[in-house]
Write an enzyme that holds these catalytic residues in place. Structure first.
Site, short mmCIF file in Angstrom:
data_model
loop_
_atom_site.label_atom_id
_atom_site.label_comp_id
_atom_site.label_asym_id
_atom_site.label_seq_id
_atom_site.Cartn_x
_atom_site.Cartn_y
_atom_site.Cartn_z
N TYR A 192 0.79 -1.23 0.00
CA TYR A 192 0.00 0.00 0.00
C TYR A 192 0.83 1.28 0.00
CZ TYR A 192 -3.60 -3.31 1.57
OH TYR A 192 -4.45 -4.37 1.68
N HIS A 199 -4.27 6.61 -0.90
CA HIS A 199 -4.79 6.56 0.46
C HIS A 199 -3.68 6.75 1.50
CE1 HIS A 199 -8.64 6.10 2.22
NE2 HIS A 199 -8.66 4.81 2.46
N TYR A 229 -4.47 -0.65 10.00
CA TYR A 229 -5.21 -0.50 8.75
C TYR A 229 -6.19 0.66 8.93
CZ TYR A 229 -2.98 -4.58 6.84
OH TYR A 229 -2.03 -5.47 6.39
N ASN A 275 -9.31 1.46 8.51
CA ASN A 275 -10.63 1.41 9.15
C ASN A 275 -10.59 1.39 10.67
OD1 ASN A 275 -11.34 1.19 6.50
ND2 ASN A 275 -12.46 -0.74 6.71
N ASN A 324 -13.02 6.32 5.87
CA ASN A 324 -13.09 5.36 6.97
C ASN A 324 -12.10 5.63 8.09
OD1 ASN A 324 -15.25 3.89 5.90
ND2 ASN A 324 -13.89 2.65 4.63
#
EC number: 3.1.1.29
Length: 207
Positions: free
Chosen positions: A14, A19, A64, A66, A112
């Site tokens: 990632y 993001h 992560y 969320n 989120n």
């Protein structure tokens, strides 16, 4: 003392995602201002230092996106600080690429990471909104933010991280509007906010 939080997802898979621009800016602050080596705690990684005489702890949650609020709550509780001392750097699809806005509180616009933080510490923290553009249709948003920055976008991403890091002391001092203005002017001077450059790659900016 203030807590600067960069949002993103952990792992090399990632690291270049849109993001993860919050992680990128926080990393640049640590590099450019001689902060301490990163260490694991508060369900994330932290680095300590100072900006314009203000003590700062940088936090990258490793939960992560969320579940970012769990790490932020743990750090805020440890340092006994309230929402007013927390600044969150995050990607913002409602802003054109390379654009930055700063605000306290407000909606989460489907983010989120912000939803998790608001659920854990409340809503009245500072958000440093880092524009990554909108793909044009709602159904493409997930793939857009979890996609890597295109090669053509990397120059403005690098410039934004450097300029935001250089001016981060203004946020530490509570001069949020000055921070946003200086970043805007510097990015504009580099030509990254021209109308023809807002639409990075094939992305369309939301109207």
């Amino acid at each position: 003392m203030r807590l600067f939080v960069g949002l993103g997802n952990p792992g090399t898979k990632y690291q270049d995602n849109r993001h993860n621009i919050g992680f990128m800016v926080i990393d640049e602050i640590a590099r450019r201002h001689g902060f301490s080596p990163w260490r694991r705690r508060f369900q994330g990684e932290t680095s300590d230092g100072a900006l314009d005489g203000e003590r700062i702890t940088l936090l990258k949650p490793l939960t992560y996106m969320n579940e970012s609020g769990r790490a932020v709550q743990e750090a805020a509780s440890f340092y006994k600080i309230g929402q007013g001392e927390v600044a969150v750097f995050h990607d913002e699809i409602e802003l054109p690429p390379a654009k930055v806005r700063v605000k306290v509180g407000g909606g989460i616009a489907g983010h989120n990471g912000l939803r998790s933080i608001s659920a854990h510490i409340g809503n009245d923290y500072l958000r440093v909104r880092l524009g990554v553009g909108h793909p044009g249709v709602k159904e493409m948003v997930h793939g857009h933010v979890l996609g890597d920055f295109a090669k053509s976008e990397r120059p403005w991403v690098a410039a934004l991280c450097e300029i935001a890091a250089d001016n981060a002391g203004l946020i530490a001092k509570g001069k949020d509007a000055s921070f946003a203005n200086k970043v805007h002017l510097a990015m504009q001077a580099k030509g990254f906010l021209d109308e023809d450059k807002k639409k990075s790659g094939d992305n369309k900016v939301a109207k």
